[in-house]
Design a protein around this motif. Structure first.
Motif, PDB file in Angstrom:
ATOM      1  N   UNK A  59       0.843  -1.206   0.000  1.00  0.00           N
ATOM      2  CA  UNK A  59       0.000   0.000   0.000  1.00  0.00           C
ATOM      3  C   UNK A  59       0.874   1.250   0.000  1.00  0.00           C
ATOM      4  N   UNK A  60       1.919   1.265   0.838  1.00  0.00           N
ATOM      5  CA  UNK A  60       2.830   2.411   0.855  1.00  0.00           C
ATOM      6  C   UNK A  60       3.568   2.540  -0.469  1.00  0.00           C
ATOM      7  N   UNK A  61       3.955   1.420  -1.044  1.00  0.00           N
ATOM      8  CA  UNK A  61       4.658   1.436  -2.329  1.00  0.00           C
ATOM      9  C   UNK A  61       3.816   2.144  -3.391  1.00  0.00           C
ATOM     10  N   UNK A  62       2.536   1.883  -3.397  1.00  0.00           N
ATOM     11  CA  UNK A  62       1.650   2.518  -4.372  1.00  0.00           C
ATOM     12  C   UNK A  62       1.440   3.990  -4.048  1.00  0.00           C
ATOM     13  N   UNK A  63       1.297   4.314  -2.778  1.00  0.00           N
ATOM     14  CA  UNK A  63       1.095   5.707  -2.393  1.00  0.00           C
ATOM     15  C   UNK A  63       2.293   6.572  -2.772  1.00  0.00           C
ATOM     16  N   UNK A  64       3.502   6.028  -2.629  1.00  0.00           N
ATOM     17  CA  UNK A  64       4.722   6.807  -2.842  1.00  0.00           C
ATOM     18  C   UNK A  64       5.250   6.712  -4.266  1.00  0.00           C
ATOM     19  N   UNK A  65       4.566   5.972  -5.131  1.00  0.00           N
ATOM     20  CA  UNK A  65       4.989   5.765  -6.516  1.00  0.00           C
ATOM     21  C   UNK A  65       4.907   7.084  -7.294  1.00  0.00           C
ATOM     22  N   UNK A  66       5.970   7.416  -8.010  1.00  0.00           N
ATOM     23  CA  UNK A  66       5.964   8.630  -8.839  1.00  0.00           C
ATOM     24  C   UNK A  66       5.852   8.309 -10.331  1.00  0.00           C
ATOM     25  N   UNK A  97       5.090  11.898   4.890  1.00  0.00           N
ATOM     26  CA  UNK A  97       6.325  11.751   4.114  1.00  0.00           C
ATOM     27  C   UNK A  97       6.762  13.085   3.526  1.00  0.00           C
ATOM     28  N   UNK A  98       5.834  13.835   2.956  1.00  0.00           N
ATOM     29  CA  UNK A  98       6.200  15.115   2.347  1.00  0.00           C
ATOM     30  C   UNK A  98       6.629  16.113   3.411  1.00  0.00           C
ATOM     31  N   UNK A  99       5.962  16.126   4.562  1.00  0.00           N
ATOM     32  CA  UNK A  99       6.407  16.980   5.664  1.00  0.00           C
ATOM     33  C   UNK A  99       7.829  16.617   6.076  1.00  0.00           C
ATOM     34  N   UNK A 100       8.106  15.312   6.154  1.00  0.00           N
ATOM     35  CA  UNK A 100       9.461  14.868   6.497  1.00  0.00           C
ATOM     36  C   UNK A 100      10.465  15.319   5.452  1.00  0.00           C
ATOM     37  N   UNK A 115      11.978  18.291  -3.897  1.00  0.00           N
ATOM     38  CA  UNK A 115      11.485  19.063  -5.047  1.00  0.00           C
ATOM     39  C   UNK A 115      12.423  18.967  -6.252  1.00  0.00           C
ATOM     40  N   UNK A 116      13.434  18.099  -6.176  1.00  0.00           N
ATOM     41  CA  UNK A 116      14.374  17.922  -7.292  1.00  0.00           C
ATOM     42  C   UNK A 116      13.807  17.068  -8.422  1.00  0.00           C
ATOM     43  N   UNK A 117      12.515  16.791  -8.360  1.00  0.00           N
ATOM     44  CA  UNK A 117      11.893  15.927  -9.351  1.00  0.00           C
ATOM     45  C   UNK A 117      12.206  16.249 -10.793  1.00  0.00           C
ATOM     46  N   UNK A 118      12.138  17.522 -11.229  1.00  0.00           N
ATOM     47  CA  UNK A 118      12.407  17.821 -12.639  1.00  0.00           C
ATOM     48  C   UNK A 118      13.807  17.417 -13.091  1.00  0.00           C
ATOM     49  N   UNK A 119      14.795  17.589 -12.233  1.00  0.00           N
ATOM     50  CA  UNK A 119      16.173  17.205 -12.566  1.00  0.00           C
ATOM     51  C   UNK A 119      16.332  15.690 -12.514  1.00  0.00           C
ATOM     52  N   UNK A 173       7.871  19.022  -9.638  1.00  0.00           N
ATOM     53  CA  UNK A 173       7.391  17.693  -9.250  1.00  0.00           C
ATOM     54  C   UNK A 173       8.170  17.198  -8.039  1.00  0.00           C
ATOM     55  N   UNK A 174       7.545  16.270  -7.338  1.00  0.00           N
ATOM     56  CA  UNK A 174       8.130  15.688  -6.128  1.00  0.00           C
ATOM     57  C   UNK A 174       8.794  14.361  -6.475  1.00  0.00           C
ATOM     58  N   UNK A 175       9.969  14.127  -5.896  1.00  0.00           N
ATOM     59  CA  UNK A 175      10.637  12.825  -5.970  1.00  0.00           C
ATOM     60  C   UNK A 175      11.029  12.429  -4.552  1.00  0.00           C
ATOM     61  N   UNK A 176      10.435  11.358  -4.040  1.00  0.00           N
ATOM     62  CA  UNK A 176      10.677  10.955  -2.651  1.00  0.00           C
ATOM     63  C   UNK A 176      11.644   9.782  -2.552  1.00  0.00           C
ATOM     64  N   UNK A 177      12.411   9.544  -3.620  1.00  0.00           N
ATOM     65  CA  UNK A 177      13.317   8.404  -3.633  1.00  0.00           C
ATOM     66  C   UNK A 177      14.339   8.400  -2.516  1.00  0.00           C
ATOM     67  N   UNK A 178      14.709   9.579  -2.021  1.00  0.00           N
ATOM     68  CA  UNK A 178      15.731   9.652  -0.974  1.00  0.00           C
ATOM     69  C   UNK A 178      15.194   9.327   0.412  1.00  0.00           C
ATOM     70  N   UNK A 179      13.856   9.297   0.561  1.00  0.00           N
ATOM     71  CA  UNK A 179      13.310   9.126   1.910  1.00  0.00           C
ATOM     72  C   UNK A 179      12.197   8.088   2.016  1.00  0.00           C
ATOM     73  N   UNK A 180      11.646   7.616   0.911  1.00  0.00           N
ATOM     74  CA  UNK A 180      10.470   6.743   0.958  1.00  0.00           C
ATOM     75  C   UNK A 180      10.754   5.419   1.652  1.00  0.00           C
ATOM     76  N   UNK A 181      11.885   4.790   1.337  1.00  0.00           N
ATOM     77  CA  UNK A 181      12.190   3.505   1.964  1.00  0.00           C
ATOM     78  C   UNK A 181      12.430   3.670   3.455  1.00  0.00           C
ATOM     79  N   UNK A 182      13.031   4.791   3.856  1.00  0.00           N
ATOM     80  CA  UNK A 182      13.249   5.037   5.275  1.00  0.00           C
ATOM     81  C   UNK A 182      11.941   5.145   6.033  1.00  0.00           C
ATOM     82  N   UNK A 183      11.000   5.901   5.472  1.00  0.00           N
ATOM     83  CA  UNK A 183       9.689   6.018   6.092  1.00  0.00           C
ATOM     84  C   UNK A 183       9.024   4.646   6.170  1.00  0.00           C
ATOM     85  N   UNK A 184       9.075   3.890   5.062  1.00  0.00           N
ATOM     86  CA  UNK A 184       8.420   2.585   5.014  1.00  0.00           C
ATOM     87  C   UNK A 184       9.049   1.603   6.001  1.00  0.00           C
TER      88      UNK A 184
END
Length: 330
Positions: A59-66, A97-100, A115-119, A173-184
């Protein structure tokens, strides 16, 4: 999300448990290979807990999917798709997650920026084209600089009262790759505790959390060399803590004899080049994710200062193959 190959970062040993040890692996979470080891009374109890945990992490994997949309789910991609258009109703975990992520920006002096999503999107496209199609190249500097105009963390507006997220810039755009696994990983640890598990090891693609009650000895973690040669650069004992590594030896492609990995330095818009790997021992996996990424990006002296200011235990293997660690790392 596309599957990547993951090489295990840690070796685990736990002693002193009277219950039985059971393990399973998950191959469909966060583009990586994950394992969970739990000490329970019997296999039936283990299967029930591990299956329920897997459902929660999916469920978290789907929520955090970009990258992908899902029926009846507003996820990070939904938020990105509505940049500059409207606020999107978001689940509690996305809000947290976004607050974090916004807090991580301040903690790391802007080094970790969701917020580095575009790069990152540009680099992702080039990396996938190299790995999937064998066509290697690097982005044009002008393309990266243009994308970087849309990476202001203040473009991301979180409305906790209404549980919405709005990206004000249509090109951001948002990219949570640096923190999503930590939260999960932290979420998984709390889930196991809520089910009465007192001894477990969670490894979400290198984000490791060791749970144990006071009657158990600590888990020993062996930190693999960035040379991927099966050797360990050091070990550390962790107890109710997380060990997280960031390195240049995974998720990379080669172009004209040089490796281009996935951890991008926002100051240069290129893969960070100061270190080969950084491992952080922290009280939470999210904190470990944040600071392992930041310390990997920063030159050692700047990283050391940031680690000391935040009381972070860390081990560095720098680009010139020198090893450093904080005095309390082990």
């Amino acid at each position: 999300m596309k599957k990547i190959i993951f090489a295990s970062l840690f070796l685990f040993i736990l002693c002193g448990c009277s219950t039985q040890k059971y393990s399973t692996e998950y191959l469909d979470l966060f583009d990586t290979y994950s394992t969970v080891t739990i000490y329970t009374n019997n296999s039936e109890e283990f299967n029930e807990i591990s299956n329920d945990l897997h459902k929660e992490l999916l469920r978290l994997n789907r929520l955090f999917d970009i990258y992908n949309n899902y029926d009846n789910i507003n996820n990070i991609k939904t938020i990105n798709d509505n940049s500059g258009i409207k606020a999107v109703k978001a689940d509690r975990e996305i809000i947290e997650l976004i607050k974090a992520g916004k807090e991580a920006y301040n903690k790391t002096e802007g080094t970790v920026n969701i917020a580095m999503g575009p790069v990152l999107k540009i680099w992702h496209r080039y990396r996938e084209n190299a790995l999937d199609n064998g066509i290697s190249a690097i982005p044009d500097t002008a393309e990266l600089e243009d994308a970087n105009k849309h990476t202001d963390i203040n473009n991301i507006i979180v409305d906790e009262e209404n549980s919405t997220v709005f990206i004000t810039d249509e090109s951001a755009s948002i990219d949570v790759g640096a923190i999503a696994k930590g939260y999960a990983a932290d979420y998984a640890a709390e889930f196991l505790r809520s089910r009465g598990v007192s001894a477990a090891l969670i490894n979400l693609g290198g984000n490791v959390i060791a749970l144990n009650d006071n009657s158990k000895k600590s888990w020993k973690t062996g930190i693999i060399s960035p040379d991927n040669n099966g050797e360990y650069v050091d070990t550390a004992d962790i107890s109710n803590q997380s060990a997280v590594s960031s390195g240049n030896y995974q998720r990379y492609y080669e172009y004209e004899g040089k490796k281009y990995h996935h951890i991008i330095d926002g100051s240069t818009l290129m893969p960070a080049g100061s270190n080969r790997s950084v491992t952080v021992i922290a009280d939470s996996s999210l904190e470990g994710d944040i600071f392992s990424t930041a310390l990997f990006i920063l030159p050692y002296e700047k990283g050391k200062r940031l680690a000391e200011e935040n009381k972070i235990k860390a081990l560095w293997v720098t680009a010139d193959d020198k090893e450093y660690k904080t005095a309390d790392f082990n």
